[in-house]
Design an enzyme around this catalytic site. Structure first.
Site, PDB file in Angstrom:
ATOM      1  N   PRO A  86       0.818  -1.219   0.000  1.00 38.71           N
ATOM      2  CA  PRO A  86       0.000   0.000   0.000  1.00 38.71           C
ATOM      3  C   PRO A  86       0.852   1.270   0.000  1.00 38.71           C
ATOM      4  O   PRO A  86       0.340   2.367  -0.234  1.00 38.71           O
ATOM      5  CB  PRO A  86      -0.839  -0.115   1.284  1.00 38.71           C
ATOM      6  N   GLU A 113       1.865  -8.664   8.917  1.00 36.96           N
ATOM      7  CA  GLU A 113       1.959  -7.268   9.345  1.00 36.96           C
ATOM      8  C   GLU A 113       2.934  -6.477   8.488  1.00 36.96           C
ATOM      9  O   GLU A 113       3.004  -5.267   8.579  1.00 36.96           O
ATOM     10  CB  GLU A 113       2.438  -7.196  10.800  1.00 36.96           C
ATOM     11  N   ARG A 150      -4.423  -8.584 -20.435  1.00 34.20           N
ATOM     12  CA  ARG A 150      -5.438  -8.259 -21.456  1.00 34.20           C
ATOM     13  C   ARG A 150      -4.917  -7.236 -22.481  1.00 34.20           C
ATOM     14  O   ARG A 150      -5.505  -7.071 -23.546  1.00 34.20           O
ATOM     15  CB  ARG A 150      -6.749  -7.795 -20.818  1.00 34.20           C
ATOM     16  N   ASP A 164     -11.339   1.483 -24.048  1.00 35.44           N
ATOM     17  CA  ASP A 164     -11.499   1.332 -22.604  1.00 35.44           C
ATOM     18  C   ASP A 164     -11.679   2.654 -21.887  1.00 35.44           C
ATOM     19  O   ASP A 164     -11.139   3.664 -22.298  1.00 35.44           O
ATOM     20  CB  ASP A 164     -10.219   0.738 -21.987  1.00 35.44           C
TER      21      ASP A 164
HETATM   22  N1  ADE Z   1      -0.900  -5.133   0.036  1.00 30.00           N
HETATM   23  C1  ADE Z   1      -1.792  -4.768   0.987  1.00 30.00           C
HETATM   24  N2  ADE Z   1      -2.550  -3.751   0.570  1.00 30.00           N
HETATM   25  C2  ADE Z   1      -2.134  -3.449  -0.711  1.00 30.00           C
HETATM   26  C3  ADE Z   1      -2.528  -2.492  -1.673  1.00 30.00           C
HETATM   27  N3  ADE Z   1      -3.503  -1.604  -1.442  1.00 30.00           N
HETATM   28  N4  ADE Z   1      -1.873  -2.483  -2.849  1.00 30.00           N
HETATM   29  C4  ADE Z   1      -0.871  -3.356  -3.099  1.00 30.00           C
HETATM   30  N5  ADE Z   1      -0.447  -4.277  -2.215  1.00 30.00           N
HETATM   31  C5  ADE Z   1      -1.069  -4.332  -1.041  1.00 30.00           C
END
Ligand code: ADE
Length: 222
Positions: A86, A113, A150, A164
């Site tokens: 993230p 974690e 794709r 798209d």
């Molecule tokens: N791992 C956990 N959350 C994630 C996300 N939002 N994007 C990519 N990998 C992740």
């Protein structure tokens, strides 16, 4: 193209790889996708892949050894190593296009974690699929794989992805099929007219209208 995915939950990929367009792309030889169990690279006698984080206060952290060994084994001069996190660069269609031109992707799925910070040094890039936290990188790696495969030449007709949403920073125009009248809802007459120029104009206007209503931020990028 070849895609290697490193995960501690390889079974999560079974359905994904055995259905629909991804399955067809594999069967037709457009892409080779290998899922590797990180655990099989662990040199620990119990095949451990995680441990407590130093400093406390955290749960289990993925250890560097199995992931470094896996990448050493799989990486070539043509590989792009991508870490799912993230904290990565927000994923966009433009990045999917860039990645679809690569010869070899290695996608590393983080879990629990977190992962040992030194794992970051393996990656050419870090990608986030959105501002939310998943339990691991597996779904994120499937999103990347799906959106990239794709776009490989021949996987779907290029006409389908040229139109798209997000190409040109515009959302898709609405589409209809039979019947012409469904529960009182009519297909717009212009689509039945056979007048190609008018149809094209209708679609362009609908795309613009929809983008203005739903995603004005995209129009600002145009
Ligand atoms: N791992 C956990 N959350 C994630 C996300 N939002 N994007 C990519 N990998 C992740």
């Amino acid at each position: 193209m070849k895609i290697d995915i490193l995960t501690i939950f390889p079974n999560m990929f079974d359905g994904f790889l055995s259905e629909s367009i991804i399955k067809r792309a594999i069967d037709k030889g457009f892409v080779e996708i290998n899922v590797h169990d990180i655990r099989s690279y662990s040199t620990d006698k119990h095949k451990r892949v995680d441990d407590y984080g130093f400093g406390g206060g955290q749960g289990m952290v993925l250890m560097p050894q199995p992931i470094f060994d896996a990448v050493d084994d799989i990486r070539t001069d043509e590989s792009k190593v991508i870490l799912m996190t993230p904290q990565g660069e927000p994923y966009k269609q433009a990045k999917a296009y860039d990645l679809s031109k690569e010869k070899h992707l290695i996608l590393i799925c983080g879990h629990y974690e977190g992962f040992d910070e030194r794992i970051r040094t393996l990656a050419d890039m870090e990608i986030s699929i959105g501002d939310y936290v998943l339990t691991g990188g597996e779904l994120a790696s499937m999103v990347i794989t799906d959106s990239v495969v794709r776009l490989i030449d021949g996987v779907i007709t290029s006409d389908s992805h040229i139109k798209d949403s997000f190409n040109d920073n515009l959302l898709d125009y609405p589409v209809y099929t039979k019947p012409v009248n469904f529960r009182g809802m009519e297909v717009p007459a212009v689509l039945l007219s056979g007048h190609h120029k008018n149809i094209e104009e209708f679609r362009k206007n609908e795309s613009l209208k929809r983008t203005k209503e739903r995603r004005p931020d995209l129009l600002e990028k145009r």
